[in-house]
Design a protein around this motif. Structure first.
Motif, short mmCIF file in Angstrom:
data_model
loop_
_atom_site.label_atom_id
_atom_site.label_comp_id
_atom_site.label_asym_id
_atom_site.label_seq_id
_atom_site.Cartn_x
_atom_site.Cartn_y
_atom_site.Cartn_z
N TYR A 233 28.72 -8.71 81.18
CA TYR A 233 29.39 -10.02 81.25
C TYR A 233 30.63 -9.96 82.15
O TYR A 233 30.81 -10.80 83.05
CB TYR A 233 29.75 -10.46 79.84
CG TYR A 233 30.76 -11.58 79.74
CD1 TYR A 233 30.43 -12.87 80.13
CD2 TYR A 233 32.03 -11.33 79.23
CE1 TYR A 233 31.37 -13.90 80.01
CE2 TYR A 233 32.96 -12.35 79.11
CZ TYR A 233 32.62 -13.63 79.51
OH TYR A 233 33.55 -14.64 79.40
N PRO A 274 18.94 -9.57 76.70
CA PRO A 274 18.34 -10.88 76.43
C PRO A 274 19.34 -12.01 76.67
O PRO A 274 19.96 -12.52 75.74
CB PRO A 274 17.94 -10.78 74.96
CG PRO A 274 18.92 -9.82 74.35
CD PRO A 274 19.23 -8.83 75.44
N VAL A 275 19.50 -12.42 77.92
CA VAL A 275 20.42 -13.50 78.25
C VAL A 275 19.68 -14.83 78.27
O VAL A 275 18.46 -14.89 78.42
CB VAL A 275 21.09 -13.26 79.61
CG1 VAL A 275 21.95 -12.02 79.60
CG2 VAL A 275 20.05 -13.16 80.72
N THR A 276 20.44 -15.90 78.11
CA THR A 276 19.88 -17.24 78.24
C THR A 276 20.10 -17.71 79.67
O THR A 276 21.19 -17.56 80.23
CB THR A 276 20.56 -18.22 77.27
OG1 THR A 276 21.98 -18.26 77.56
CG2 THR A 276 20.36 -17.76 75.83
N TRP A 278 20.34 -20.68 80.94
CA TRP A 278 21.34 -21.73 81.13
C TRP A 278 22.75 -21.19 80.92
O TRP A 278 23.71 -21.71 81.47
CB TRP A 278 21.05 -22.90 80.20
CG TRP A 278 21.07 -22.57 78.73
CD1 TRP A 278 20.00 -22.17 77.99
CD2 TRP A 278 22.18 -22.65 77.85
NE1 TRP A 278 20.38 -21.96 76.69
CE2 TRP A 278 21.71 -22.26 76.56
CE3 TRP A 278 23.50 -23.00 78.00
CZ2 TRP A 278 22.55 -22.22 75.45
CZ3 TRP A 278 24.34 -22.95 76.88
CH2 TRP A 278 23.84 -22.56 75.63
N GLY A 279 22.88 -20.12 80.11
CA GLY A 279 24.19 -19.50 79.94
C GLY A 279 24.68 -18.88 81.25
O GLY A 279 25.84 -19.04 81.64
N MET A 316 27.58 -18.68 74.60
CA MET A 316 26.14 -18.82 74.39
C MET A 316 25.33 -17.99 75.39
O MET A 316 24.16 -18.28 75.63
CB MET A 316 25.75 -20.29 74.51
CG MET A 316 26.55 -21.23 73.63
SD MET A 316 26.41 -20.81 71.87
CE MET A 316 24.70 -21.21 71.57
N TYR A 318 24.21 -14.73 75.39
CA TYR A 318 23.16 -13.82 74.93
C TYR A 318 22.34 -14.43 73.80
O TYR A 318 22.86 -15.17 72.96
CB TYR A 318 23.77 -12.50 74.47
CG TYR A 318 24.38 -11.70 75.59
CD1 TYR A 318 23.59 -11.10 76.55
CD2 TYR A 318 25.76 -11.54 75.69
CE1 TYR A 318 24.15 -10.36 77.58
CE2 TYR A 318 26.33 -10.81 76.72
CZ TYR A 318 25.51 -10.23 77.66
OH TYR A 318 26.06 -9.50 78.69
N ASP A 319 21.08 -14.06 73.78
CA ASP A 319 20.17 -14.51 72.73
C ASP A 319 19.95 -13.36 71.75
O ASP A 319 19.24 -12.41 72.03
CB ASP A 319 18.82 -14.93 73.35
CG ASP A 319 17.85 -15.45 72.31
OD1 ASP A 319 18.27 -15.72 71.17
OD2 ASP A 319 16.65 -15.60 72.64
N GLY A 320 20.61 -13.44 70.59
CA GLY A 320 20.45 -12.40 69.57
C GLY A 320 21.50 -11.32 69.65
O GLY A 320 21.54 -10.45 68.77
N SER A 322 25.79 -10.39 70.58
CA SER A 322 27.10 -11.02 70.65
C SER A 322 28.08 -10.07 71.33
O SER A 322 27.87 -8.86 71.36
CB SER A 322 27.61 -11.37 69.25
OG SER A 322 27.73 -10.20 68.45
#
Length: 424
Positions: A233, A274-276, A278-279, A316, A318-320, A322
């Motif tokens: 990040y 596991p990134v989103t 749209w993030g 928002m 990452y998916d799952g 933090s």
């Protein structure tokens, strides 16, 4: 345009390096030597189980088999696996089908085996959990259940969304051996030769089998580190900010090179984690929004829009997974402060023309080269200077006197008789 092309080429070269480097992830540190007691390979597995680390574990097992070692011990401390379910299942099968025992020690104290990576405990030949460590939160099982030990399989319901510590793991049979420290776990493994030493505390077993320690090589450790949520990040944000900075400077300098490297490494981390989508898009949009107001030099509506996009995209992303609040504060606050205050100041410093001390010219006589209406050009002592009429307009060829200096301009009037001696 040349600057953009150069940065693009740098990004391509770095991307190629990123694609090639993980392929060498199987290197094992430490060269085993001939030993009558045999060898036991101890592999450090720390951090998220990403493709680099998973490949390293598989290659370490291959190396141990080629060395005819008595076994492999994975020293595990991992909070989750970010490899695909298929890749995790393949690694579990490789551990189960190895020609030598593959065991796991969750330690030292305070370590953990949580998330999908904890499912590997079920296929290990022997398992020990150090006091103060925890295992569990396995989620849905992706490993072939037929490969799991019966005691572990019996606890799947409990381990699905909960954890257990040293005592529970031992009492339920999830941990097959005692192992408060690595040495005690090793001497209890089959095939490990030991000798008994007399100590003031009583007899103590010591391994005769030689341990061969290994961990990720330095060049591969870089990519494993980059694949952590916080590092990926921050590198992504730093890369984008430095690339924007480079677009406002002449030539390709340190900022462009460092920014390109950080951006590519950040993209590699995002490719593993596991990134989103749209993030990530919001982070890119935020920096572009800031850049619009950097161009104007004044924080306006786009700065507010960019800040909002940066906050939402960061939270928002990452998916799952933090990232810590400290990392979020550093990322959001650092980016916002630099784009709102730091970068505009650098741009103003870069493109502003330094004021030349021309007070000595006050009182000199000259002549307008063109009409001053009110700005134009005059000639003083044979040199051309930008000038502004102090009062009204002056036609071309008018004799003038320098009355003052305003920024980059000479303030002039029509009075040619100043009484000032240019030779003074």
């Amino acid at each position: 345009m040349r600057r953009l092309v150069t940065i693009t080429v740098l990004l391509g070269v770095l991307a190629l390096l990123v694609g090639v480097a993980p392929a060498t992830a199987g290197a094992v540190e430490g060269r085993p030597t001939a030993d009558p007691g045999g060898k036991l390979h101890i592999v450090k597995v720390s951090g998220l189980l990403d493709p680099v680390l998973a490949d390293f574990v598989a290659r370490s097992i291959d190396q141990a088999e080629r060395d005819h070692a008595v076994g492999v011990v994975l020293q595990l401390n991992s909070s989750d696996a970010v490899v695909s379910d298929r890749r995790l299942a393949d690694l579990a099968e490789r551990m189960h089908d190895a020609t030598i025992p593959v065991s796991i020690w969750v330690g030292p104290s305070g370590s953990k085996a949580k998330g999908k990576v904890a499912q590997l405990l079920g296929v290990a030949s022997h398992v020990a959990v150090a006091p103060g460590s925890s295992i569990g939160d396995t989620g849905d099982v992706v490993v072939d259940r037929s490969l799991l030990r019966p005691a572990f399989r019996a606890q799947l319901g409990r381990l699905h969304d909960a954890t257990m510590g040293y005592q529970s793991a031992r009492s339920t049979g999830v941990a097959t051996n005692d192992g408060p420290v690595l040495g005690e776990f090793i001497v209890g493994l089959p095939g490990v030769k030991t000798k008994t030493l007399e100590t003031p505390e009583g007899p103590r077993r010591q391994p005769v089998t030689s341990p061969v320690f290994s961990q990720l090589p330095v060049q591969t450790q870089i990519f494993h580190t980059v694949a952590s949520p916080s590092v990926a990040y921050l590198l992504f944000l730093i890369g984008m900010v430095l690339i924007v900075l480079e677009l406002y400077t002449a030539g390709v300098g340190v900022a462009g090179l460092v920014g390109a490297g950080c951006f590519v490494l950040g993209c590699y981390g995002f490719g593993v984690l596991p990134v989103t989508g749209w993030g990530v898009g919001l982070l890119v949009f935020a920096v572009l929004a800031y850049a619009i107001d950097v161009q104007t030099g004044v924080p306006r509506v786009w700065t507010g829009i960019g800040t909002a996009a940066l906050i939402v995209g960061s939270v928002m992303l990452y998916d799952g997974l933090s990232i810590s609040w400290l990392t979020l504060i550093v990322g959001v606050a650092g980016t916002a402060l630099f784009m709102i205050f730091g970068l505009p100041a650098l741009v103003r410093s870069r493109f502003s023309t330094p004021s030349v001390d021309r007070e000595w010219m006050v009182g000199l006589d000259g002549e307008t080269v063109e009409r001053l209406g009110p700005d134009g050009t005059i000639r003083v002592d044979g040199a051309l200077w930008p000038a502004r009429a102090a009062e009204g307009e002056l036609g071309a060829g008018t004799a003038v006197t320098v009355r003052g200096v305003e920024g980059l301009l000479l303030l002039v009037g029509p009075d040619g008789a100043s009484g000032h001696d240019p030779d003074e």
